[in-house]
Design a protein around this motif. Sequence first.
Motif, PDB file in Angstrom:
ATOM      1  N   GLU A   1      19.160  44.410  26.066  1.00  0.00           N
ATOM      2  CA  GLU A   1      19.377  43.340  25.100  1.00  0.00           C
ATOM      3  C   GLU A   1      18.307  42.283  25.332  1.00  0.00           C
ATOM      4  O   GLU A   1      18.206  41.713  26.417  1.00  0.00           O
ATOM      5  N   GLY A   2      17.477  42.067  24.312  1.00  0.00           N
ATOM      6  CA  GLY A   2      16.432  41.055  24.393  1.00  0.00           C
ATOM      7  C   GLY A   2      16.889  39.758  23.755  1.00  0.00           C
ATOM      8  O   GLY A   2      17.992  39.688  23.190  1.00  0.00           O
ATOM      9  N   PRO A   3      16.059  38.734  23.788  1.00  0.00           N
ATOM     10  CA  PRO A   3      16.440  37.446  23.205  1.00  0.00           C
ATOM     11  C   PRO A   3      16.677  37.509  21.697  1.00  0.00           C
ATOM     12  O   PRO A   3      17.435  36.719  21.147  1.00  0.00           O
ATOM     13  N   ASP A   4      16.051  38.492  21.028  1.00  0.00           N
ATOM     14  CA  ASP A   4      16.184  38.616  19.573  1.00  0.00           C
ATOM     15  C   ASP A   4      16.919  39.875  19.145  1.00  0.00           C
ATOM     16  O   ASP A   4      16.805  40.303  18.000  1.00  0.00           O
ATOM     17  N   GLY A   5      17.663  40.501  20.064  1.00  0.00           N
ATOM     18  CA  GLY A   5      18.393  41.713  19.728  1.00  0.00           C
ATOM     19  C   GLY A   5      17.998  42.861  20.629  1.00  0.00           C
ATOM     20  O   GLY A   5      17.302  42.676  21.631  1.00  0.00           O
TER      21      GLY A   5
ATOM     22  N   SER B   1       7.749  45.769  24.286  1.00  0.00           N
ATOM     23  CA  SER B   1       9.018  45.600  25.008  1.00  0.00           C
ATOM     24  C   SER B   1       8.848  44.866  26.336  1.00  0.00           C
ATOM     25  O   SER B   1       9.836  44.508  26.978  1.00  0.00           O
TER      26      SER B   1
ATOM     27  N   ALA C   1      10.667  41.237  26.919  1.00  0.00           N
ATOM     28  CA  ALA C   1      12.116  41.301  27.080  1.00  0.00           C
ATOM     29  C   ALA C   1      12.479  41.918  28.425  1.00  0.00           C
ATOM     30  O   ALA C   1      13.393  41.453  29.111  1.00  0.00           O
TER      31      ALA C   1
ATOM     32  N   ASP D   1      11.236  49.271  13.408  1.00  0.00           N
ATOM     33  CA  ASP D   1      12.540  48.947  13.969  1.00  0.00           C
ATOM     34  C   ASP D   1      13.066  50.222  14.613  1.00  0.00           C
ATOM     35  O   ASP D   1      13.560  51.122  13.928  1.00  0.00           O
TER      36      ASP D   1
END
Length: 183
Positions: free
Chosen positions: A39-43, A72, A75, A104
């Motif tokens: 899970e990154g800061p934007d999803g 990646s 993140a 995506d």
Amino acid sequence: MSPSAPCSTRQRPAEAVDATAFKDLFRRHPAGVAIVTLEGPDGPVGFTATSVISVSAEPAYLAFSIAQASSSYGALATASSAVVSFLAQDQAELSVRFATSGIDRFADQHVAYLPTGEPRLADVDSWARIELTERVTAGSSLLVVGRVTDLVDDGAADPGAPARLVYVDRTYHRADAASQIAP
């Protein structure tokens, strides 16, 4: 040299190894294919990794690397945990998707979230959740070490389960009983 003889401590200057020759050497070295998700800061963030290795069994640790130029990387550099999914022979398209830049990667994918918050590819039967414990800069890459806190290997007890996906010389292969060589 006898087993009890001391090792030489004399240092020789490091000579640069040709990057193309080094890449060619490892292109012919078979590697299992995995996808790392977190899970990154934007999803959700994910990428294909052929550098996953077992580091320790007791306690369980694994490691993998990621290029600092990877989308990646940011993140992963700050995450505290991730999921490593080990792909089956029929999941080469999934590997290609997560290795492709500028898309995506999670579009049209079945994603399940673990109670701890990490995204997991629901169509992958073998995976390990890891807590990231060490990050070591190694040239233009980051070596990431993680302590395994949970794992599922649904194919382990099923002799009919698909073989693992392997990558060698820029092509996908499978590792199964038919590829076994008896000594």
